[in-house]
Scaffold this motif. Structure first.
Motif, PDB file in Angstrom:
ATOM      1  N   GLU A  19       0.830  -1.205   0.000  1.00 54.82           N
ATOM      2  CA  GLU A  19       0.000   0.000   0.000  1.00 54.82           C
ATOM      3  C   GLU A  19       0.863   1.252   0.000  1.00 54.82           C
ATOM      4  O   GLU A  19       0.569   2.218  -0.719  1.00 54.82           O
ATOM      5  CB  GLU A  19      -0.926  -0.008   1.219  1.00 54.82           C
ATOM      6  N   HIS A  20       1.913   1.254   0.800  1.00 58.02           N
ATOM      7  CA  HIS A  20       2.817   2.405   0.837  1.00 58.02           C
ATOM      8  C   HIS A  20       3.470   2.634  -0.515  1.00 58.02           C
ATOM      9  O   HIS A  20       3.532   3.765  -1.004  1.00 58.02           O
ATOM     10  CB  HIS A  20       3.900   2.193   1.909  1.00 58.02           C
ATOM     11  N   VAL A  21       3.970   1.573  -1.115  1.00 54.72           N
ATOM     12  CA  VAL A  21       4.668   1.705  -2.397  1.00 54.72           C
ATOM     13  C   VAL A  21       3.713   2.178  -3.482  1.00 54.72           C
ATOM     14  O   VAL A  21       4.067   3.035  -4.304  1.00 54.72           O
ATOM     15  CB  VAL A  21       5.337   0.374  -2.785  1.00 54.72           C
ATOM     16  N   GLU A  22       2.519   1.657  -3.513  1.00 58.59           N
ATOM     17  CA  GLU A  22       1.539   2.077  -4.514  1.00 58.59           C
ATOM     18  C   GLU A  22       1.275   3.575  -4.420  1.00 58.59           C
ATOM     19  O   GLU A  22       1.254   4.291  -5.421  1.00 58.59           O
ATOM     20  CB  GLU A  22       0.225   1.301  -4.319  1.00 58.59           C
ATOM     21  N   LYS A  23       1.104   4.049  -3.191  1.00 59.77           N
ATOM     22  CA  LYS A  23       0.783   5.464  -2.994  1.00 59.77           C
ATOM     23  C   LYS A  23       1.980   6.349  -3.321  1.00 59.77           C
ATOM     24  O   LYS A  23       1.855   7.348  -4.041  1.00 59.77           O
ATOM     25  CB  LYS A  23       0.346   5.684  -1.536  1.00 59.77           C
ATOM     26  N   PHE A  24       3.157   5.973  -2.833  1.00 62.16           N
ATOM     27  CA  PHE A  24       4.338   6.807  -3.032  1.00 62.16           C
ATOM     28  C   PHE A  24       4.813   6.779  -4.478  1.00 62.16           C
ATOM     29  O   PHE A  24       5.226   7.802  -5.024  1.00 62.16           O
ATOM     30  CB  PHE A  24       5.464   6.368  -2.106  1.00 62.16           C
TER      31      PHE A  24
ATOM     32  N   ASP B  56       6.568  16.502  -0.273  1.00 61.42           N
ATOM     33  CA  ASP B  56       5.466  15.723   0.289  1.00 61.42           C
ATOM     34  C   ASP B  56       5.753  15.356   1.747  1.00 61.42           C
ATOM     35  O   ASP B  56       6.657  14.577   2.029  1.00 61.42           O
ATOM     36  CB  ASP B  56       5.257  14.447  -0.539  1.00 61.42           C
ATOM     37  N   GLU B  57       4.973  15.908   2.662  1.00 61.69           N
ATOM     38  CA  GLU B  57       5.197  15.670   4.084  1.00 61.69           C
ATOM     39  C   GLU B  57       4.964  14.215   4.462  1.00 61.69           C
ATOM     40  O   GLU B  57       5.638  13.676   5.342  1.00 61.69           O
ATOM     41  CB  GLU B  57       4.302  16.586   4.922  1.00 61.69           C
ATOM     42  N   ASP B  58       3.998  13.556   3.820  1.00 67.66           N
ATOM     43  CA  ASP B  58       3.713  12.154   4.130  1.00 67.66           C
ATOM     44  C   ASP B  58       4.903  11.270   3.790  1.00 67.66           C
ATOM     45  O   ASP B  58       5.258  10.365   4.545  1.00 67.66           O
ATOM     46  CB  ASP B  58       2.484  11.665   3.361  1.00 67.66           C
ATOM     47  N   ILE B  59       5.519  11.522   2.638  1.00 69.46           N
ATOM     48  CA  ILE B  59       6.670  10.718   2.228  1.00 69.46           C
ATOM     49  C   ILE B  59       7.850  10.988   3.154  1.00 69.46           C
ATOM     50  O   ILE B  59       8.547  10.063   3.585  1.00 69.46           O
ATOM     51  CB  ILE B  59       7.054  11.002   0.763  1.00 69.46           C
ATOM     52  N   MET B  60       8.088  12.254   3.483  1.00 71.31           N
ATOM     53  CA  MET B  60       9.194  12.583   4.369  1.00 71.31           C
ATOM     54  C   MET B  60       8.991  11.948   5.739  1.00 71.31           C
ATOM     55  O   MET B  60       9.949  11.484   6.369  1.00 71.31           O
ATOM     56  CB  MET B  60       9.343  14.097   4.507  1.00 71.31           C
TER      57      MET B  60
ATOM     58  N   MET C 173       9.937   8.370   5.651  1.00 76.78           N
ATOM     59  CA  MET C 173      11.375   8.130   5.576  1.00 76.78           C
ATOM     60  C   MET C 173      11.968   7.912   6.966  1.00 76.78           C
ATOM     61  O   MET C 173      13.064   7.374   7.093  1.00 76.78           O
ATOM     62  CB  MET C 173      12.071   9.322   4.905  1.00 76.78           C
ATOM     63  N   GLN C 174      11.231   8.312   8.003  1.00 78.78           N
ATOM     64  CA  GLN C 174      11.707   8.084   9.355  1.00 78.78           C
ATOM     65  C   GLN C 174      11.824   6.592   9.630  1.00 78.78           C
ATOM     66  O   GLN C 174      12.718   6.145  10.366  1.00 78.78           O
ATOM     67  CB  GLN C 174      10.746   8.715  10.369  1.00 78.78           C
ATOM     68  N   LEU C 175      10.937   5.796   9.025  1.00 80.49           N
ATOM     69  CA  LEU C 175      11.014   4.352   9.171  1.00 80.49           C
ATOM     70  C   LEU C 175      12.343   3.837   8.625  1.00 80.49           C
ATOM     71  O   LEU C 175      13.002   3.002   9.223  1.00 80.49           O
ATOM     72  CB  LEU C 175       9.857   3.678   8.423  1.00 80.49           C
TER      73      LEU C 175
END
Length: 255
Positions: free
Chosen positions: A212-217, A241-245, A248-250
């Protein structure tokens, strides 16, 4: 760290200018981050080095330059590495002592990386992620990492600018090193991270979360819809994109 806030010999705390990493800069959005001791010590590779250095006991820094010339694959001089990284001379000495203790030949191999991450993520499967991370550090693609490559990579990951970190992350995602990232490559990296640490996060991560993350990003990054992401697309999209940044913490927590 002493009570007066000064770093003691061997502490991996101050930046290259000798400032405490918790200090703030001018507040501009994309300045090089100042890392706290807590943030720095999240890095598994730093923990590995610190543990090895501690086993050796008090150091004799006057012997460090001599030690550099005694290993089979000797690194560049400390001054040159200091110029190439954001580490101080004392930090490089500390890193080198730990590195030399674990890797007397002056080289670290993939099995060592797998062992490191298996120790720090015992409840997950770190094998695949350690493989991908090792390949990102292995600049020469010869199956081993020299001390120089090791500390230059660490410097970027721990103290680089946002753009430098994103370039390094792109190199990690670019598994076949062709200068492009496919959806399959991004999914492979993301899945390996979740396999290593996602299974016991709170709240728990669903099995389809990486997909799901990869599809969205990927949809956001692949702006011209050609099925691949270039480094320019990757950096520009991440920075805007704040969501992607935030996601990236992960990745940063898995270094």
């Amino acid at each position: 760290m002493q009570a007066d806030g000064k770093a003691v010999d061997g502490d991996l705390l101050p930046d290259a200018n000798g400032k405490d990493l918790s200090e703030q800069t001018d507040g501009s959005k994309w300045q090089r981050p100042r890392l706290s001791r807590k943030s720095l010590m999240k890095c598994c590779l730093v923990k590995w080095i610190i543990a090895s250095t501690a086993q050796q006991g008090p150091d004799d820094t006057s012997d460090s330059d001599l030690e550099l010339s005694m290993v089979r694959h000797q690194p560049e001089g400390l001054e040159q590495l200091q110029a190439q990284t954001q580490f101080t001379k004392k930090e490089l000495q500390s890193l080198y002592r730990g590195f030399k203790n674990e890797c007397p030949s002056g080289l670290v191999d993939e099995e060592t990386f797998k062992s490191i991450y298996s120790q720090f993520f015992p409840q997950g499967d770190a094998t695949t992620y350690a493989h991908f991370l090792f390949n990102a550090f292995d600049i020469d693609r010869n199956g081993s990492i020299r001390f120089e490559d090791f500390v230059i990579g660490l410097s970027v990951l721990l103290r680089g600018s946002v753009t430098e970190k994103l370039r390094w992350a792109f190199n990690l995602y670019d598994i076949n090193k062709d200068g492009l990232v496919t959806k399959e490559e991004m999914l492979a990296i993301m899945t390996s991270i979740y396999d290593m640490m996602g299974r016991y996060t709170l709240p728990s991560v669903k099995e389809d979360s990486p997909f799901e993350h990869v599809e969205k990003f990927f949809q956001k990054m692949d702006r011209n819809r050609d099925g691949v992401v270039t480094i320019d697309e990757f950096i520009e999209t991440c920075q805007k994109d704040e969501d992607i940044m935030a996601s990236m913490q992960l990745f940063e927590n898995a270094i």
